[in-house]
Design a protein around this motif. Structure first.
Motif, PDB file in Angstrom:
ATOM      1  N   LYS A   1       0.801  -1.228   0.000  1.00 45.29           N
ATOM      2  CA  LYS A   1       0.000   0.000   0.000  1.00 45.29           C
ATOM      3  C   LYS A   1       0.838   1.285   0.000  1.00 45.29           C
ATOM      4  O   LYS A   1       0.537   2.249   0.696  1.00 45.29           O
ATOM      5  CB  LYS A   1      -0.941   0.029   1.214  1.00 45.29           C
ATOM      6  CG  LYS A   1      -1.840  -1.171   1.354  1.00 45.29           C
ATOM      7  CD  LYS A   1      -2.861  -1.268   0.238  1.00 45.29           C
ATOM      8  CE  LYS A   1      -3.837  -2.405   0.515  1.00 45.29           C
ATOM      9  NZ  LYS A   1      -4.838  -2.551  -0.565  1.00 45.29           N
ATOM     10  N   GLY A   2       1.907   1.305  -0.821  1.00 46.84           N
ATOM     11  CA  GLY A   2       2.714   2.517  -0.928  1.00 46.84           C
ATOM     12  C   GLY A   2       4.065   2.425  -0.262  1.00 46.84           C
ATOM     13  O   GLY A   2       4.911   3.300  -0.463  1.00 46.84           O
TER      14      GLY A   2
ATOM     15  N   ASP B   1      -5.530  12.350   7.012  1.00 49.18           N
ATOM     16  CA  ASP B   1      -6.184  11.597   8.079  1.00 49.18           C
ATOM     17  C   ASP B   1      -5.382  10.337   8.360  1.00 49.18           C
ATOM     18  O   ASP B   1      -4.301  10.138   7.794  1.00 49.18           O
ATOM     19  CB  ASP B   1      -7.656  11.289   7.754  1.00 49.18           C
ATOM     20  CG  ASP B   1      -7.850  10.364   6.557  1.00 49.18           C
ATOM     21  OD1 ASP B   1      -6.951   9.555   6.265  1.00 49.18           O
ATOM     22  OD2 ASP B   1      -8.907  10.446   5.918  1.00 49.18           O
ATOM     23  N   VAL B   2      -5.897   9.488   9.226  1.00 47.66           N
ATOM     24  CA  VAL B   2      -5.139   8.322   9.669  1.00 47.66           C
ATOM     25  C   VAL B   2      -4.948   7.283   8.579  1.00 47.66           C
ATOM     26  O   VAL B   2      -4.089   6.407   8.698  1.00 47.66           O
ATOM     27  CB  VAL B   2      -5.801   7.636  10.887  1.00 47.66           C
ATOM     28  CG1 VAL B   2      -5.907   8.579  12.061  1.00 47.66           C
ATOM     29  CG2 VAL B   2      -7.156   7.046  10.512  1.00 47.66           C
ATOM     30  N   THR B   3      -5.740   7.340   7.513  1.00 47.15           N
ATOM     31  CA  THR B   3      -5.603   6.350   6.449  1.00 47.15           C
ATOM     32  C   THR B   3      -4.411   6.645   5.548  1.00 47.15           C
ATOM     33  O   THR B   3      -4.079   5.831   4.688  1.00 47.15           O
ATOM     34  CB  THR B   3      -6.887   6.270   5.605  1.00 47.15           C
ATOM     35  OG1 THR B   3      -7.090   7.505   4.914  1.00 47.15           O
ATOM     36  CG2 THR B   3      -8.098   5.967   6.480  1.00 47.15           C
ATOM     37  N   ASP B   4      -3.766   7.810   5.720  1.00 45.23           N
ATOM     38  CA  ASP B   4      -2.517   8.110   5.037  1.00 45.23           C
ATOM     39  C   ASP B   4      -1.351   7.552   5.861  1.00 45.23           C
ATOM     40  O   ASP B   4      -1.489   7.270   7.053  1.00 45.23           O
ATOM     41  CB  ASP B   4      -2.323   9.630   4.896  1.00 45.23           C
ATOM     42  CG  ASP B   4      -3.475  10.307   4.175  1.00 45.23           C
ATOM     43  OD1 ASP B   4      -3.907   9.779   3.139  1.00 45.23           O
ATOM     44  OD2 ASP B   4      -3.945  11.358   4.678  1.00 45.23           O
ATOM     45  N   TRP B   5      -0.200   7.433   5.228  1.00 39.48           N
ATOM     46  CA  TRP B   5       1.007   7.059   5.962  1.00 39.48           C
ATOM     47  C   TRP B   5       1.441   8.229   6.842  1.00 39.48           C
ATOM     48  O   TRP B   5       1.513   9.370   6.383  1.00 39.48           O
ATOM     49  CB  TRP B   5       2.134   6.717   4.997  1.00 39.48           C
ATOM     50  CG  TRP B   5       2.006   5.385   4.326  1.00 39.48           C
ATOM     51  CD1 TRP B   5       1.616   5.150   3.042  1.00 39.48           C
ATOM     52  CD2 TRP B   5       2.286   4.108   4.901  1.00 39.48           C
ATOM     53  NE1 TRP B   5       1.625   3.800   2.779  1.00 39.48           N
ATOM     54  CE2 TRP B   5       2.034   3.129   3.903  1.00 39.48           C
ATOM     55  CE3 TRP B   5       2.723   3.691   6.159  1.00 39.48           C
ATOM     56  CZ2 TRP B   5       2.218   1.769   4.131  1.00 39.48           C
ATOM     57  CZ3 TRP B   5       2.900   2.324   6.391  1.00 39.48           C
ATOM     58  CH2 TRP B   5       2.646   1.380   5.379  1.00 39.48           C
ATOM     59  N   HIS B   6       1.743   7.948   8.111  1.00 39.69           N
ATOM     60  CA  HIS B   6       2.263   8.957   9.031  1.00 39.69           C
ATOM     61  C   HIS B   6       3.321   8.328   9.929  1.00 39.69           C
ATOM     62  O   HIS B   6       3.274   7.131  10.226  1.00 39.69           O
ATOM     63  CB  HIS B   6       1.156   9.537   9.911  1.00 39.69           C
ATOM     64  CG  HIS B   6       0.140  10.337   9.163  1.00 39.69           C
ATOM     65  ND1 HIS B   6       0.383  11.609   8.683  1.00 39.69           N
ATOM     66  CD2 HIS B   6      -1.140  10.037   8.814  1.00 39.69           C
ATOM     67  CE1 HIS B   6      -0.689  12.060   8.069  1.00 39.69           C
ATOM     68  NE2 HIS B   6      -1.635  11.132   8.134  1.00 39.69           N
ATOM     69  N   VAL B   7       4.253   9.171  10.376  1.00 34.30           N
ATOM     70  CA  VAL B   7       5.256   8.753  11.345  1.00 34.30           C
ATOM     71  C   VAL B   7       4.809   9.217  12.727  1.00 34.30           C
ATOM     72  O   VAL B   7       4.641  10.418  12.967  1.00 34.30           O
ATOM     73  CB  VAL B   7       6.643   9.338  11.019  1.00 34.30           C
ATOM     74  CG1 VAL B   7       7.651   8.953  12.110  1.00 34.30           C
ATOM     75  CG2 VAL B   7       7.131   8.844   9.662  1.00 34.30           C
ATOM     76  N   TYR B   8       4.595   8.254  13.619  1.00 36.13           N
ATOM     77  CA  TYR B   8       4.222   8.533  15.000  1.00 36.13           C
ATOM     78  C   TYR B   8       5.445   8.278  15.879  1.00 36.13           C
ATOM     79  O   TYR B   8       6.048   7.193  15.808  1.00 36.13           O
ATOM     80  CB  TYR B   8       3.055   7.642  15.426  1.00 36.13           C
ATOM     81  CG  TYR B   8       1.843   7.786  14.530  1.00 36.13           C
ATOM     82  CD1 TYR B   8       0.997   8.878  14.653  1.00 36.13           C
ATOM     83  CD2 TYR B   8       1.562   6.842  13.533  1.00 36.13           C
ATOM     84  CE1 TYR B   8      -0.113   9.022  13.825  1.00 36.13           C
ATOM     85  CE2 TYR B   8       0.457   6.981  12.699  1.00 36.13           C
ATOM     86  CZ  TYR B   8      -0.372   8.074  12.845  1.00 36.13           C
ATOM     87  OH  TYR B   8      -1.459   8.220  12.010  1.00 36.13           O
TER      88      TYR B   8
END
Length: 293
Positions: free
Chosen positions: A81-82, A193-200
């Motif tokens: 998924k990317g 939003d949360v459905t995108d890739w993010h670095v936590y």
């Protein structure tokens, strides 16, 4: 440019600089990498991770965790998924799967941790993740102390309960567990939003804890803030946890849904049945900053 294409050093520079894109980085931070997994193997690396099984249940969650390639598996290419590679935690509808502690479980899911394999005190912990849309999904990225809860502390780096425009962060310890006052919601900028890739990520020092999303500081808890409520329980080794829970205490408090399952509406049940209850993790990193013992 995808973060998978960057080496670990540049990923760290992104986290410490507060920028989201590698081309904006002046890579000056010197760090020590304690742990890194980009899930490039064919299966979960059991030398780095433990898998939780059916003898564990908390928070009135509606799933039971199982050690299975149905719930925990690696993917590559288009399936990621990317990302180039990714770990997937997947929940399934499995009616009457098991009875445990007098509760019948109709769902299975995945939970992993680094307990006794990778423990760390201070530094940065980060994960790049892509979360599913659906009220009542409860994925989390967090850290626990190796002793009794809440005495040895809990750092919630990312919690999501199904409202796609925000995630939560929190600290728990003696005197501030459960309904902790040390908590914050981060609302994504318009178009994200949360459905995108993010670095936590979290930066943890002897003086306090900074929570970040994509390098943006979203909440700071200093040692004096914590000690206003109870003991500073963040001077001991902790391990990382990644899990996908379904329903239970926190989602129910947010959506108020009682049926068909506590915290899980019919629409999310349909998503689970359709195979869309999936959390993707591109990589996980633990690093130690120079000068912090």
């Amino acid at each position: 440019m995808r973060l998978k294409d960057l080496n670990t050093f540049v990923i760290l520079a992104i986290l410490f600089s507060g920028y989201s894109y590698a081309q904006d980085i002046a890579a000056t931070a010197e760090t020590d990498t304690l742990f890194f997994d980009d899930f490039s193997g064919n299966s979960l690396d059991r030398e780095k991770w433990n898998v939780v099984g059916t003898d564990f249940w908390v928070n009135n969650e509606q799933q039971i965790y199982v050690d299975s390639t149905a719930t925990i598996f690696n993917v590559k290419g288009a399936d990621a998924k990317g990302a180039e590679n990714a770990l997937v935690l997947k929940a399934h509808y499995s009616p009457n799967y098991i009875t445990f502690r007098d509760n019948n479980f109709d769902f299975i899911s995945g939970r992993i941790n680094t307990r006794d394999k990778v423990m760390f005190t201070y530094g940065t912990a980060a994960a790049r993740m892509k979360l599913p849309e659906g009220s009542g999904f409860w994925p989390a990225f967090w850290a626990l102390g190796g002793g009794n809860w809440p005495e040895t502390g809990e750092i919630d780096i990312m919690e999501y309960v199904g409202e796609t425009d925000w995630i939560g962060v929190a600290l728990h310890g003696p005197g501030f567990s459960g309904e902790t006052p040390l908590v914050n919601k981060y609302f994504f900028p318009e178009g994200e939003d949360v459905t995108d890739w993010h670095v936590y990520s979290v930066d943890w020092t002897p003086e306090g804890i900074n929570f970040k999303v994509d390098g943006r500081l979203i909440y700071r808890a200093t040692k004096p803030m914590v000690e206003h409520y109870g003991k500073w329980s963040f001077d001991n080794p902790k391990y990382l946890i990644l899990n996908l829970a379904l329903g239970g205490a926190y989602p129910y408090k947010t959506n108020g849904v009682e049926k068909p399952y506590n915290g899980i509406p019919e629409s999310t049940l349909d998503l689970i049945k359709d195979g869309k209850a999936e959390v993707y993790i591109d990589w996980v990193l633990i690093s130690k900053q120079d000068g912090v013992n």
